[in-house]
Write a protein that holds these residues in place. Structure first.
Motif, short mmCIF file in Angstrom:
data_model
loop_
_atom_site.label_atom_id
_atom_site.label_comp_id
_atom_site.label_asym_id
_atom_site.label_seq_id
_atom_site.Cartn_x
_atom_site.Cartn_y
_atom_site.Cartn_z
N ASN A 173 0.86 -1.05 0.01
CA ASN A 173 -0.21 0.01 0.06
C ASN A 173 0.76 1.23 -0.10
OD1 ASN A 173 -2.41 -1.26 -0.05
ND2 ASN A 173 -3.01 -0.94 2.13
N ALA A 174 1.66 1.09 0.90
CA ALA A 174 2.71 2.24 0.91
C ALA A 174 3.36 2.74 -0.46
CB ALA A 174 3.86 2.12 1.98
N LYS A 176 2.13 1.77 -3.30
CA LYS A 176 1.10 2.27 -4.27
C LYS A 176 0.59 3.71 -4.08
CE LYS A 176 -2.80 -0.81 -4.74
NZ LYS A 176 -3.44 -2.01 -4.41
N TYR A 177 0.09 3.91 -2.88
CA TYR A 177 -0.36 5.20 -2.70
C TYR A 177 0.50 6.36 -2.07
CZ TYR A 177 -4.17 1.82 -2.86
OH TYR A 177 -4.90 0.80 -3.38
N ALA A 178 1.70 6.23 -1.48
CA ALA A 178 2.82 7.18 -0.87
C ALA A 178 3.70 7.39 -1.89
CB ALA A 178 3.00 6.74 0.50
N GLY A 204 -0.37 10.88 2.96
CA GLY A 204 -1.45 10.49 4.33
C GLY A 204 -2.61 9.76 3.57
N LEU A 205 -3.62 9.50 4.53
CA LEU A 205 -4.73 8.44 4.21
C LEU A 205 -5.74 9.54 3.69
CD1 LEU A 205 -4.49 6.21 7.14
CD2 LEU A 205 -4.11 5.39 4.92
N GLY A 216 -11.19 -2.44 -0.48
CA GLY A 216 -9.87 -3.28 -0.79
C GLY A 216 -10.16 -4.57 0.19
N LEU A 217 -8.94 -5.46 -0.19
CA LEU A 217 -8.90 -6.65 0.42
C LEU A 217 -7.68 -6.40 1.60
CD1 LEU A 217 -10.14 -9.23 0.40
CD2 LEU A 217 -8.47 -10.12 -0.88
N PHE A 246 1.52 3.02 10.22
CA PHE A 246 0.66 1.87 10.75
C PHE A 246 1.40 1.12 11.97
CE2 PHE A 246 -1.28 2.70 6.70
CZ PHE A 246 -2.54 2.50 6.93
#
Ligand SMILES: Nc1ncnc2c1ncn2[C@@H]1O[C@H](COP(=O)(O)OP(=O)(O)OP(=O)(O)O)[C@@H](O)[C@H]1O
Ligand SMILES: [Mg+2]
Length: 250
Positions: A173-174, A176-178, A204-205, A216-217, A246
């Motif tokens: 996730n980091a 992919k999104y950060a 950030g989220l 998402g899973l 996290f």
């Protein structure tokens, strides 16, 4: 059977035992026979439960084995195909795809390598896992920057495997999104106070983020694994108030 209130005020079940049953057995014999039958039933349930969980573990291992083999075959096919590609760009893209599938197979193998081991040096394990993830997550195969830092602790494998899967989801996730730097940090103040964090320096989220209610899973897997190890998930800003952190205690 009837419900009554016991001395301490708790409801309790009271069973009326006939003085003699139909076969004219004494109350003690009736109770003893019932207890024996209940114990036999309990034993059967426990045996069935054990057999089911052994079967489930075997199926999971078999599935994982096939999955890894399948991915290795796909990686070889992509690599072969890259050699007959018409343009240099197509060759490059197919080789990148082959490398990603091969890395994904390595990550899966690494996560299950510990299946038969009792304890593990957790930092070394995470470093190896993050090396595989780094190759998998970089666009061009040159490696994504993931730093693993902190105390080296030896922990039971039963804990390290779920924690490995958690790191897998959070680091993915980091990346992919950060899209920035990722730090995996182990903090061990004492045996009772150990924490694992995945930190990024991204945007950030999203507003109103709730790990339980996304589409998402990934976060659902994380939450269920955290629950499995009896831990707790905390979501905070990253270092210097930037990005996301996290943290799981274990
Ligand atoms: N490190 C992060 N930085 C910013 N946003 C994040 C980060 N991690 C998760 N998110 C957000 O939380 C959402 C939920 O993540 P989750 O892993 O559950 O799903 P996903 O990554 O979208 O899909 P999947 O994991 O099933 O491939 C993401 O879609 C993203 O918007
Ligand atoms: Mg995800």
């Amino acid at each position: 059977m009837s419900g009554q209130t016991g001395e301490a005020g708790f409801p309790m079940l009271v069973r009326r035992v006939p003085i003699h049953d139909r076969q004219d057995r004494k109350p003690y014999d009736v109770l003893a026979a019932e207890l024996e039958a209940a114990l036999a039933r309990e034993e059967t349930y426990l045996r069935e439960k054990k057999e089911l969980s052994e079967r489930q573990a075997m199926l999971a291992q078999e599935f994982e084995h096939r999955l890894v083999n399948g991915m290795q075959v796909i990686a070889s096919l992509l690599s072969l195909q890259s050699r007959s590609a018409k343009t240099p760009e197509a060759t490059d893209q197919l080789m990148i795809a082959a490398r990603r599938v091969a890395s994904l197979a390595r990550v899966h193998r690494r996560l299950h390598l510990l299946d038969h081991q009792e304890r593990v040096e957790f930092k070394v394990y995470l470093q190896n896992l993050c090396e595989d993830l780094s190759a998998l997550l970089s666009q061009d195969g040159s490696g994504y920057a993931i730093v693993v830092e902190g105390a080296d602790v030896e922990i039971p494998t039963t804990r390290a495997i779920p924690l490995g899967f958690i790191v897998n989801e959070l680091v993915t996730n980091a990346a992919k999104y950060a899209e920035g730097h990722v730090t995996v940090r182990i903090e061990a103040a004492s045996q009772a106070d150990r924490r694992l964090s995945v930190i990024d320096d991204g945007p950030g989220l999203p507003a109103g983020f709730n790990p339980e209610h996304g589409n998402g899973l990934g976060m659902k897997i994380v939450l269920s694994l955290v629950q499995q190890i009896g831990g707790e998930l905390r979501i905070l800003p990253g270092d210097n108030g930037r990005g996301t952190r996290f943290t799981v205690n274990f």
